[in-house]
Write a protein that holds these residues in place. Structure first.
Motif, short mmCIF file in Angstrom:
data_model
loop_
_atom_site.label_atom_id
_atom_site.label_comp_id
_atom_site.label_asym_id
_atom_site.label_seq_id
_atom_site.Cartn_x
_atom_site.Cartn_y
_atom_site.Cartn_z
N ASP A 190 -17.32 39.66 -38.07
CA ASP A 190 -18.35 39.89 -37.04
C ASP A 190 -18.89 41.32 -37.11
O ASP A 190 -18.11 42.26 -37.28
CB ASP A 190 -17.77 39.63 -35.65
CG ASP A 190 -17.43 38.17 -35.43
OD1 ASP A 190 -18.07 37.31 -36.07
OD2 ASP A 190 -16.52 37.89 -34.63
N GLU A 204 -14.86 42.86 -35.91
CA GLU A 204 -13.52 42.39 -36.27
C GLU A 204 -13.63 41.33 -37.35
O GLU A 204 -14.72 40.80 -37.61
CB GLU A 204 -12.80 41.80 -35.04
CG GLU A 204 -13.47 40.54 -34.52
CD GLU A 204 -12.55 39.64 -33.71
OE1 GLU A 204 -11.32 39.81 -33.74
OE2 GLU A 204 -13.08 38.72 -33.06
N ASN A 206 -12.04 37.69 -38.28
CA ASN A 206 -11.23 36.58 -37.78
C ASN A 206 -10.65 35.80 -38.95
O ASN A 206 -11.40 35.34 -39.82
CB ASN A 206 -12.10 35.63 -36.94
CG ASN A 206 -12.69 36.33 -35.73
OD1 ASN A 206 -12.00 36.57 -34.74
ND2 ASN A 206 -13.96 36.70 -35.80
N ARG A 510 -24.43 35.40 -32.20
CA ARG A 510 -24.15 35.23 -30.78
C ARG A 510 -24.90 36.32 -30.02
O ARG A 510 -24.93 37.47 -30.44
CB ARG A 510 -22.65 35.33 -30.49
CG ARG A 510 -21.88 34.09 -30.88
CD ARG A 510 -20.40 34.30 -30.73
NE ARG A 510 -19.94 35.41 -31.55
CZ ARG A 510 -18.71 35.93 -31.49
NH1 ARG A 510 -17.84 35.46 -30.64
NH2 ARG A 510 -18.37 36.92 -32.28
MG MG Z 1 -14.40 38.52 -31.63
#
Ligand code: MG
Ligand code: ADP
Length: 536
Positions: A190, A204, A206, A510
């Motif tokens: 991200d 971060e 994931n 997002r």
């Molecule tokens: Mg996150």
């Protein structure tokens, strides 16, 4: 990192916002631009001021700035979009319905989405895509260094019970010298665009339960469909939305991992939470796996795995009588996923088996925030990667990251908390600490004097440019100032020395109201979005 105080930052953002004119473009959409600059300025100030309440509040001022004709067109688009979501499966379980998280097909609502794609410079887009295979490789390399993972997390372990339990499983695997020949990573890295430094910075990485490959790819299609119809009047070109094959690419990786396991009667086990309103995102993968690879998926909670599962003497994982080729975790990343010892026994059982784990305990640990911070230290990437250009590319995307041993940084963070984010070792949204809370927490931790500081890392706060965006949730739309976070999916599969897949595998945009700190869609902070590439 920038030393300019926050006030001036907000001022800059506001100015830029006024210039940029938000998500609706100026020229062809002249009819769309709010008539009076004054109106827009009012919105900006309300949403950006320190007193503005957190959370998603309909910006009445912004709606008021539109003419009735503009409002009518937006309302028409919202309705078209909502219908598209319903007939194309861009749906989630409705919180208002008690059974929507457990019974498929009951209580569905369209996923929250942005009505128009988020503008994103093509150069940063390219940069983010290029990082995906490098991060994939990095995760794999770091996962092989068990000593590094144990050492880097040794102090976190003292104060964080959850991390301690994960490390315990990892330690057990190290003790029996467990090797994972087939390694599957389904990651999402991200990023946000920092307006202070004009750079793409990683939030971060994931490595477990990377969510929204299913619904994220649908949003790109939704936006393309809307722009095919309304693009002309809006001055937005649908061809500028990059293709997003996240769902089929993740399914391909799962299917190929299944094929490497080489047992035609075996299934994919999707480990899920007992209640999951985001189940349709997961079912999209299940569907593709079945349709394209003929692979069956079974869904089980950790508790069910414990009750129905066993590992045979040859290492085969059998659940409810079915051999499991691949364990795909869409649960197990948060302490609440382990309400009793049964869930931990299930995690250990699966780890001990010969099934492919996505992720293995090592891959999971590589994705922790503490490891992110350790990898950002000088000379650490060099331990794991050889290619100097790759290393430079990764490093360029790292924001400032510090452990709380660093007294000077802790002091700066207490002085200027708005320039930092304080993060515990948690995943899934809603855990980070900002602003005055950050200051109070640091002061409290300092007083405690013990190891409690080791439970957190500090991160440079990233300030994306805000833009005015129509958001749709539960059939209603409102406009507000928003910021966006771009996730780039990456799929990695290898069997011993053979790298079978190492790809960028689609994306997830997002978007959230800029006055809200957190970013999760499922957690209710953000909406799903897609990308509109720009030349700037
Ligand atoms: Mg996150
Ligand atoms: P989680 O594992 O809970 O998703 P993240 O590190 O992704 O943790 O943080 C959650 C959200 O907080 C992000 O989606 C983003 O909106 C916001 N956030 C995290 N780090 C930063 C940062 N350094 N600057 C600004 N916002 C951040």
């Amino acid at each position: 990192m920038s030393s300019s105080p926050c006030v001036s930052h907000h001022h800059q953002v506001r100015l830029r916002l006024l210039r940029a004119g938000g998500r609706l473009p100026a020229p062809a959409a002249a009819s769309f631009a709010p008539p009076a600059l004054r109106g827009r300025r009012r919105v900006a100030r309300a949403a950006m001021s320190a007193e503005a309440p957190l959370g998603v509040a309909p910006a009445a001022a912004a709606e008021g700035a539109r003419t009735p004709a503009q409002q009518a067109l937006l309302a028409e688009m919202v309705e078209e979009a909502a219908v598209w979501c319903a007939v194309n499966g861009l749906v989630v379980g409705d919180r208002a319905n008690q059974r929507s998280g457990t019974v498929p097909g009951v209580g569905l609502v369209h996923a929250p989405f942005s009505l128009l794609p988020a503008r994103f410079p093509a150069s940063f887009w390219k940069q983010a895509c290029e990082l995906a295979p490098i991060f994939n490789e990095l995760v794999d390399r770091v996962s092989l260094d068990g000593e590094f993972l144990q050492a880097a997390l040794s102090r976190t372990k003292q104060v964080d019970e959850f991390t301690a339990r994960l490390l315990e499983i990892h330690e057990k695997m190290m003790a029996i010298n467990k090797k994972e020949d087939i390694r599957l990573g389904l990651h999402r890295s991200d990023y946000m665009l920092d307006s202070e430094t004009n750079s793409l910075l990683q939030i971060e990485l994931n490595t477990i339960s990377s969510s929204f490959p299913g619904l994220g790819s649908l949003v790109s299609e939704l936006h393309r469909t809307l722009l095919n119809q309304y693009g002309k009047v809006l001055g937005l070109d649908p061809k500028r939305i990059p293709q997003n094959w996240a769902a089929t690419q993740f399914a391909e990786a799962l299917g190929k991992a299944w094929a490497e396991y080489n047992n035609d009667s075996a299934v994919v086990l999707m480990v899920v939470q007992p209640e999951e309103r985001n189940m349709y995102d997961q079912y999209w993968l299940v569907n593709h796996l079945k349709a394209s690879y003929g692979v069956a998926t079974i869904r089980k909670t950790l508790a069910q795995v414990e009750a129905e599962g066993q590992v045979l003497t040859d290492g085969t994982l059998v659940i409810d009588g079915r051999t499991v080729a691949v364990v795909y975790f869409r649960a197990g990343y948060a302490p609440t996923d382990y309400p009793s010892e049964a869930e931990w026994r299930a995690r250990l059982l699966m780890e001990q088996s010969s099934a492919v784990k996505c992720p293995s305990i090592s891959y999971h640990l590589v994705g922790t925030k503490k490891i992110q911070q350790e990898l950002a230290k000088p000379n650490v990437l060099e331990r794991f990667l050889d290619n100097k250009e790759d290393i430079a590319k990764l490093r360029k995307s790292f924001a400032g990251l510090w452990s709380l041993d660093n007294e000077e940084i802790v002091k700066s963070a207490i002085e200027k908390p708005d320039l930092f984010v304080l993060k515990p070792q948690r995943e899934g949204g809603g855990n980070n600490i900002y602003g005055q809370d950050l200051r109070d927490t640091l002061i409290k931790l300092q007083k405690e004097q013990g190891e409690s500081l080791a439970a957190y890392i500090l991160m440079q706060r990233i300030f994306p440019k805000a833009s005015l965006t129509p958001l749709v949730r539960g059939g209603d739309w409102f406009e507000d100032l928003t910021i966006s976070e771009l996730g780039i999916y990456g799929a990695y599969l290898r069997n011993k020395d053979k790298v079978i897949l190492n790809n960028q595998s689609g994306y997830l945009m997002r978007t959230k109201v800029s006055s809200s700190n957190e970013g999760g869609v499922a957690a209710g902070f953000a909406v799903l979005d897609s990308v509109l590439l720009t030349d700037e």
